[in-house]
Design a protein around this motif. Structure first.
Motif, PDB file in Angstrom:
ATOM      1  N   THR A  66       1.021  19.419  -4.310  1.00  0.00           N
ATOM      2  CA  THR A  66       0.918  20.852  -4.238  1.00  0.00           C
ATOM      3  C   THR A  66       0.957  21.451  -5.572  1.00  0.00           C
ATOM      4  N   TYR A  67       1.732  20.875  -6.519  1.00  0.00           N
ATOM      5  CA  TYR A  67       1.902  21.377  -7.769  1.00  0.00           C
ATOM      6  C   TYR A  67       0.537  21.155  -8.450  1.00  0.00           C
ATOM      7  N   LEU A  68       0.009  20.089  -8.404  1.00  0.00           N
ATOM      8  CA  LEU A  68      -1.334  19.815  -9.141  1.00  0.00           C
ATOM      9  C   LEU A  68      -2.212  20.897  -8.744  1.00  0.00           C
ATOM     10  N   TYR A  69      -2.391  21.164  -7.305  1.00  0.00           N
ATOM     11  CA  TYR A  69      -3.189  21.974  -6.512  1.00  0.00           C
ATOM     12  C   TYR A  69      -3.130  23.341  -6.954  1.00  0.00           C
ATOM     13  N   LYS A  70      -1.978  23.926  -7.407  1.00  0.00           N
ATOM     14  CA  LYS A  70      -1.456  24.978  -7.837  1.00  0.00           C
ATOM     15  C   LYS A  70      -2.059  25.321  -9.337  1.00  0.00           C
ATOM     16  N   LEU A  71      -1.638  24.111 -10.270  1.00  0.00           N
ATOM     17  CA  LEU A  71      -2.251  24.233 -11.542  1.00  0.00           C
ATOM     18  C   LEU A  71      -3.763  24.225 -11.717  1.00  0.00           C
TER      19      LEU A  71
ATOM     20  N   PHE B 107       0.864  -1.228  -0.219  1.00  0.00           N
ATOM     21  CA  PHE B 107       0.129  -0.075  -0.011  1.00  0.00           C
ATOM     22  C   PHE B 107       0.858   1.380   0.167  1.00  0.00           C
ATOM     23  N   ASN B 108       2.004   1.172   0.777  1.00  0.00           N
ATOM     24  CA  ASN B 108       2.946   2.304   0.980  1.00  0.00           C
ATOM     25  C   ASN B 108       3.484   2.710  -0.658  1.00  0.00           C
ATOM     26  N   VAL B 109       4.029   1.392  -1.115  1.00  0.00           N
ATOM     27  CA  VAL B 109       4.840   1.777  -2.426  1.00  0.00           C
ATOM     28  C   VAL B 109       3.813   2.088  -3.483  1.00  0.00           C
ATOM     29  N   GLY B 110       2.436   1.776  -3.183  1.00  0.00           N
ATOM     30  CA  GLY B 110       1.512   2.187  -4.346  1.00  0.00           C
ATOM     31  C   GLY B 110       1.086   3.528  -4.095  1.00  0.00           C
ATOM     32  N   SER B 111       1.301   4.155  -2.866  1.00  0.00           N
ATOM     33  CA  SER B 111       1.086   5.603  -2.801  1.00  0.00           C
ATOM     34  C   SER B 111       2.280   6.431  -2.717  1.00  0.00           C
ATOM     35  N   PHE B 112       3.298   5.726  -3.485  1.00  0.00           N
ATOM     36  CA  PHE B 112       4.546   6.674  -3.482  1.00  0.00           C
ATOM     37  C   PHE B 112       4.665   8.109  -3.936  1.00  0.00           C
ATOM     38  N   LEU B 113       3.826   8.293  -4.880  1.00  0.00           N
ATOM     39  CA  LEU B 113       3.652   9.593  -5.379  1.00  0.00           C
ATOM     40  C   LEU B 113       2.911  10.585  -4.566  1.00  0.00           C
ATOM     41  N   ASN B 114       2.253  10.117  -3.388  1.00  0.00           N
ATOM     42  CA  ASN B 114       1.586  10.957  -2.483  1.00  0.00           C
ATOM     43  C   ASN B 114       2.130  11.233  -1.468  1.00  0.00           C
ATOM     44  N   ALA B 115       2.964  12.218  -1.451  1.00  0.00           N
ATOM     45  CA  ALA B 115       4.058  12.478  -0.199  1.00  0.00           C
ATOM     46  C   ALA B 115       3.310  13.312   0.765  1.00  0.00           C
ATOM     47  N   GLY B 116       2.079  13.577   0.729  1.00  0.00           N
ATOM     48  CA  GLY B 116       1.317  14.258   1.564  1.00  0.00           C
ATOM     49  C   GLY B 116       1.037  15.845   1.367  1.00  0.00           C
ATOM     50  N   LEU B 117      -0.303  15.963   0.848  1.00  0.00           N
ATOM     51  CA  LEU B 117      -0.438  17.253   0.297  1.00  0.00           C
ATOM     52  C   LEU B 117      -0.855  18.216   1.759  1.00  0.00           C
TER      53      LEU B 117
ATOM     54  N   GLN C  54       0.151  18.021   4.788  1.00  0.00           N
ATOM     55  CA  GLN C  54       1.402  18.096   5.561  1.00  0.00           C
ATOM     56  C   GLN C  54       2.297  19.090   4.963  1.00  0.00           C
ATOM     57  N   VAL C  55       2.584  19.013   3.664  1.00  0.00           N
ATOM     58  CA  VAL C  55       3.545  19.918   3.002  1.00  0.00           C
ATOM     59  C   VAL C  55       2.843  21.509   2.901  1.00  0.00           C
ATOM     60  N   PHE C  56       1.422  21.414   2.647  1.00  0.00           N
ATOM     61  CA  PHE C  56       0.866  22.580   2.474  1.00  0.00           C
ATOM     62  C   PHE C  56       0.642  23.573   3.867  1.00  0.00           C
ATOM     63  N   ALA C  57       0.625  22.507   4.794  1.00  0.00           N
ATOM     64  CA  ALA C  57       0.595  23.367   6.293  1.00  0.00           C
ATOM     65  C   ALA C  57       1.871  23.829   6.595  1.00  0.00           C
ATOM     66  N   LEU C  58       2.937  23.334   6.094  1.00  0.00           N
ATOM     67  CA  LEU C  58       4.566  23.350   6.735  1.00  0.00           C
ATOM     68  C   LEU C  58       5.078  24.425   5.710  1.00  0.00           C
ATOM     69  N   TYR C  59       5.128  24.167   4.361  1.00  0.00           N
ATOM     70  CA  TYR C  59       6.155  24.763   3.557  1.00  0.00           C
ATOM     71  C   TYR C  59       5.691  26.373   3.483  1.00  0.00           C
ATOM     72  N   SER C  60       6.783  27.028   2.792  1.00  0.00           N
ATOM     73  CA  SER C  60       6.716  28.440   2.353  1.00  0.00           C
ATOM     74  C   SER C  60       7.610  28.762   1.272  1.00  0.00           C
ATOM     75  N   PRO C  61       7.363  29.771   0.686  1.00  0.00           N
ATOM     76  CA  PRO C  61       8.226  30.161  -0.528  1.00  0.00           C
ATOM     77  C   PRO C  61       9.654  29.814  -0.332  1.00  0.00           C
ATOM     78  N   LEU C  62      10.336  30.068   1.016  1.00  0.00           N
ATOM     79  CA  LEU C  62      11.585  29.917   1.211  1.00  0.00           C
ATOM     80  C   LEU C  62      12.133  28.381   0.879  1.00  0.00           C
ATOM     81  N   VAL C  63      11.286  27.470   0.991  1.00  0.00           N
ATOM     82  CA  VAL C  63      11.544  26.052   0.560  1.00  0.00           C
ATOM     83  C   VAL C  63      10.864  25.362  -0.333  1.00  0.00           C
ATOM     84  N   TYR C  64      10.242  26.207  -1.311  1.00  0.00           N
ATOM     85  CA  TYR C  64       9.575  25.649  -2.527  1.00  0.00           C
ATOM     86  C   TYR C  64      10.602  24.777  -3.249  1.00  0.00           C
ATOM     87  N   GLU C  65      11.878  25.156  -3.298  1.00  0.00           N
ATOM     88  CA  GLU C  65      12.825  24.288  -4.147  1.00  0.00           C
ATOM     89  C   GLU C  65      12.968  22.883  -3.556  1.00  0.00           C
ATOM     90  N   VAL C  66      12.739  22.638  -2.393  1.00  0.00           N
ATOM     91  CA  VAL C  66      12.770  21.312  -1.972  1.00  0.00           C
ATOM     92  C   VAL C  66      11.704  20.812  -1.326  1.00  0.00           C
TER      93      VAL C  66
END
Length: 326
Positions: free
Chosen positions: A279-284, A249-259, A261-273
């Motif tokens: 989040t990219y899909l959300y913005k598109l 199950f975890n391998v099957g959701s490998f490309l779901n890194a956690g919308l 969590q990342v959306f709540a914690l990241y900022s423009p300072l860390v967009y690069e990593v």
């Protein structure tokens, strides 16, 4: 040479009788277990309405979608959107970050509930054990938005608790910005994910451990096996099937890194990593209204996830026939 023997075609009446017999047996089974099927009906309707019904929207990934024309009237473009995605630097960056973060989660987050379950299983004081279980379960029921606020209140370089504690020891000015540093942001994601989900993840492992025959441990003690040997030769083999299924199950959701969590914690300072496919899909979709590209991104994730599940399941079945999903 003897002529090849051919089976005589079944008469139409006989075929109809067989079909009628199968239908009769099917209706008899439905009538016999009607209440069970009735109980399963709401779940079936749920999946039909919310999972299979919306799958019609997948065709947007292959069309030049116009919101005013609708899905049916929009022009077909084939795989042009997928080609365009891989030419976009933002998509490639999000894909790279997703793979890295998901790989870290597979290495560090996935084993955490297993280790915690093994430790909890060895606690003999029932009151203390229940207290610890309750304590590690609670973070799972707190949303990432709230946890993001808590982490900011602790780690803020200007107003955080850590900043106040550092001030007690004579430190002046701001402190290192953990949430805004490219070097530490991924570690923050992994650490907070372990803290939030590891406790709740032990539920299934502890339930599986409870089904292991206690006489096996008694026999191991008689043979002189210490606690580590008992865990290695009895507990872990008993958890093997559960671990393999959850790993698939975890391998099957490998490309779901956690919308969330990342959306709540990241900022423009860390967009690069910190920018991931979710989040990219959300913005598109919601910032740029590029529904066709966002649908193509989601379909790409789903196809990759399906391939990973099938490959992982095939490998698991080759290693142990009793493991795997199918």
């Amino acid at each position: 040479m003897l002529p090849l023997m051919r089976k005589a075609p079944k008469k139409k009446g006989k075929v109809d009788d067989e079909r009628t017999g199968r239908l009769r047996r099917t209706f008899e089974l439905l009538r016999k277990d009607k209440w069970i099927y009735l109980m399963a009906l709401p779940g079936l309707v749920y999946f039909l309405v919310f999972d299979y019904g919306p799958m019609y929207g997948i065709v947007i990934a292959f069309k030049d979608y116009n919101i005013y024309q609708g899905i049916a009237a929009s022009d077909w473009v084939g795989f042009d959107h997928f080609t365009k995605l891989f030419e976009m630097s933002g998509f490639r960056r999000a894909l790279r970050n997703t793979i890295i973060i998901s790989f870290y989660q597979l290495i560090f987050v996935f084993p955490a509930p297993i280790l915690l379950a093994l430790l909890l299983n060895e606690v003999r004081n029932k009151t203390y054990k229940k207290f610890v279980q309750t304590s590690v379960y609670l973070p799972h029921f707190v949303s990432w938005v709230v946890i993001g606020g808590i982490i900011y209140a602790i780690l803020s370089p200007t107003t955080g608790i850590v900043k106040e504690i550092a001030g007690w020891f004579g430190h002046e000015g701001t402190i290192f910005n953990v949430m805004g540093s490219r070097e530490t942001f991924r570690s923050l994601l992994i650490g907070s994910n372990i803290w939030k989900e590891a406790g709740f993840g032990t539920v299934l492992y502890l339930a599986t451990i409870a089904t292991i025959d206690p006489h096996l441990y008694e026999a191991a003690k008689v043979d002189g096996a210490k606690k580590w040997r008992q865990i290695w030769h009895i507990t872990l083999p008993g958890l093997r099937t559960t671990i393999v299924i959850l790993l698939i199950f975890n391998v099957g959701s490998f490309l779901n890194a956690g919308l969330e969590q990342v959306f709540a914690l990241y900022s423009p300072l860390v967009y690069e990593v910190g920018e991931i496919l979710d989040t990219y899909l959300y913005k598109l979709a919601f910032n740029e209204a590029k529904y066709d590209l966002s649908t193509a991104t989601g379909l790409f994730k789903s196809v990759v996830g399906l391939i990973l599940v099938l490959v992982t399941n095939s490998i698991a079945k080759k290693i142990d026939r009793e493991s795997g999903l199918i």
